[in-house]
Design a protein around this motif. Sequence first.
Motif, PDB file in Angstrom:
ATOM      1  N   UNK A 137       0.802  -1.207   0.000  1.00  0.00           N
ATOM      2  CA  UNK A 137       0.000   0.000   0.000  1.00  0.00           C
ATOM      3  C   UNK A 137       0.836   1.258   0.000  1.00  0.00           C
ATOM      4  N   UNK A 138       2.149   1.128   0.096  1.00  0.00           N
ATOM      5  CA  UNK A 138       3.039   2.287   0.168  1.00  0.00           C
ATOM      6  C   UNK A 138       3.613   2.679  -1.181  1.00  0.00           C
ATOM      7  N   UNK A 139       3.138   2.111  -2.251  1.00  0.00           N
ATOM      8  CA  UNK A 139       3.656   2.438  -3.575  1.00  0.00           C
ATOM      9  C   UNK A 139       3.311   3.877  -3.932  1.00  0.00           C
ATOM     10  N   UNK A 140       4.234   4.542  -4.653  1.00  0.00           N
ATOM     11  CA  UNK A 140       3.990   5.917  -5.097  1.00  0.00           C
ATOM     12  C   UNK A 140       2.816   5.999  -6.062  1.00  0.00           C
ATOM     13  N   UNK A 141       2.711   5.015  -6.939  1.00  0.00           N
ATOM     14  CA  UNK A 141       1.688   5.041  -7.981  1.00  0.00           C
ATOM     15  C   UNK A 141       0.997   3.691  -8.091  1.00  0.00           C
ATOM     16  N   UNK A 142      -0.217   3.741  -8.544  1.00  0.00           N
ATOM     17  CA  UNK A 142      -0.981   2.543  -8.889  1.00  0.00           C
ATOM     18  C   UNK A 142      -1.093   2.522 -10.413  1.00  0.00           C
ATOM     19  N   UNK A 143      -0.934   1.360 -10.992  1.00  0.00           N
ATOM     20  CA  UNK A 143      -0.915   1.261 -12.445  1.00  0.00           C
ATOM     21  C   UNK A 143      -2.174   1.833 -13.095  1.00  0.00           C
ATOM     22  N   UNK A 144      -3.345   1.489 -12.592  1.00  0.00           N
ATOM     23  CA  UNK A 144      -4.589   1.967 -13.210  1.00  0.00           C
ATOM     24  C   UNK A 144      -4.698   3.483 -13.169  1.00  0.00           C
ATOM     25  N   UNK A 145      -4.350   4.084 -12.044  1.00  0.00           N
ATOM     26  CA  UNK A 145      -4.409   5.542 -11.917  1.00  0.00           C
ATOM     27  C   UNK A 145      -3.383   6.210 -12.829  1.00  0.00           C
ATOM     28  N   UNK A 146      -2.198   5.626 -12.918  1.00  0.00           N
ATOM     29  CA  UNK A 146      -1.169   6.184 -13.787  1.00  0.00           C
ATOM     30  C   UNK A 146      -1.590   6.095 -15.250  1.00  0.00           C
ATOM     31  N   UNK A 147      -2.131   4.948 -15.647  1.00  0.00           N
ATOM     32  CA  UNK A 147      -2.611   4.799 -17.030  1.00  0.00           C
ATOM     33  C   UNK A 147      -3.683   5.840 -17.347  1.00  0.00           C
ATOM     34  N   UNK A 148      -4.580   6.076 -16.403  1.00  0.00           N
ATOM     35  CA  UNK A 148      -5.646   7.067 -16.626  1.00  0.00           C
ATOM     36  C   UNK A 148      -5.041   8.458 -16.821  1.00  0.00           C
ATOM     37  N   UNK A 149      -4.066   8.814 -16.007  1.00  0.00           N
ATOM     38  CA  UNK A 149      -3.418  10.124 -16.127  1.00  0.00           C
ATOM     39  C   UNK A 149      -2.696  10.254 -17.464  1.00  0.00           C
ATOM     40  N   UNK A 150      -1.894   9.259 -17.803  1.00  0.00           N
ATOM     41  CA  UNK A 150      -1.080   9.331 -19.016  1.00  0.00           C
ATOM     42  C   UNK A 150      -1.912   9.200 -20.290  1.00  0.00           C
ATOM     43  N   UNK A 151      -3.034   8.505 -20.226  1.00  0.00           N
ATOM     44  CA  UNK A 151      -3.896   8.332 -21.394  1.00  0.00           C
ATOM     45  C   UNK A 151      -4.486   9.651 -21.879  1.00  0.00           C
ATOM     46  N   UNK A 152      -4.533  10.639 -21.009  1.00  0.00           N
ATOM     47  CA  UNK A 152      -4.997  11.962 -21.428  1.00  0.00           C
ATOM     48  C   UNK A 152      -3.959  12.642 -22.320  1.00  0.00           C
ATOM     49  N   UNK A 153      -2.718  12.179 -22.283  1.00  0.00           N
ATOM     50  CA  UNK A 153      -1.631  12.822 -23.024  1.00  0.00           C
ATOM     51  C   UNK A 153      -1.122  12.004 -24.207  1.00  0.00           C
ATOM     52  N   UNK A 154      -1.172  10.667 -24.087  1.00  0.00           N
ATOM     53  CA  UNK A 154      -0.627   9.777 -25.106  1.00  0.00           C
ATOM     54  C   UNK A 154      -1.546   8.568 -25.221  1.00  0.00           C
TER      55      UNK A 154
END
Length: 167
Positions: free
Chosen positions: A17-34
């Motif tokens: 639970x201490x990870x900086x990022x979660x894959x699904x949330x990161x994909x959602x953020x980056x999908x807005x750009x690429x």
Amino acid sequence: MIRLLTCFLAALAILSGCALDKEDALRAQLSAWVELGETYFFQSSSSCTAAVFHTAESPRITSMLDRARSIETGMKMLDAGKPVVFAVSGKSPNAVTEAIMSRNLPQGLGVLNSGLAGVSCMSDLVKSIYYQAIRNPASKLVFVPDGHAMLVLDKQAMALIYVRGNG
């Protein structure tokens, strides 16, 4: 023995639970750009994140991110706290970072540290992909000051590489 196993599993759950990022949330953020394809690699810990995503055949960064066609313009955007795509003709992401460092060492070190922070979360193969991408003049560098993240879009490899430290 069961008690020890229970304690181990509880500690593992807390650490995950201490990870900086979660894959699904990161994909959602980056999908807005690429436009992203499959995830090739994802690793996140409490101190770093590294991810590699396949991209579309003709990968490009959307106009939602401001572009800087010169180092100076990009540095002004970074000062304003904006994410910026460095689209400086003929300069690799590594060369862009070096140019920023030569003009403003603290700002350049901030960009450099973001790029280096994620390396400890990478496998050897991903490190190799990353180092090739940052030295490629055809690659584009994106720096996101809020969150200390760096993205490298390698059009030749059709990959988006994301690195971030907690820094």
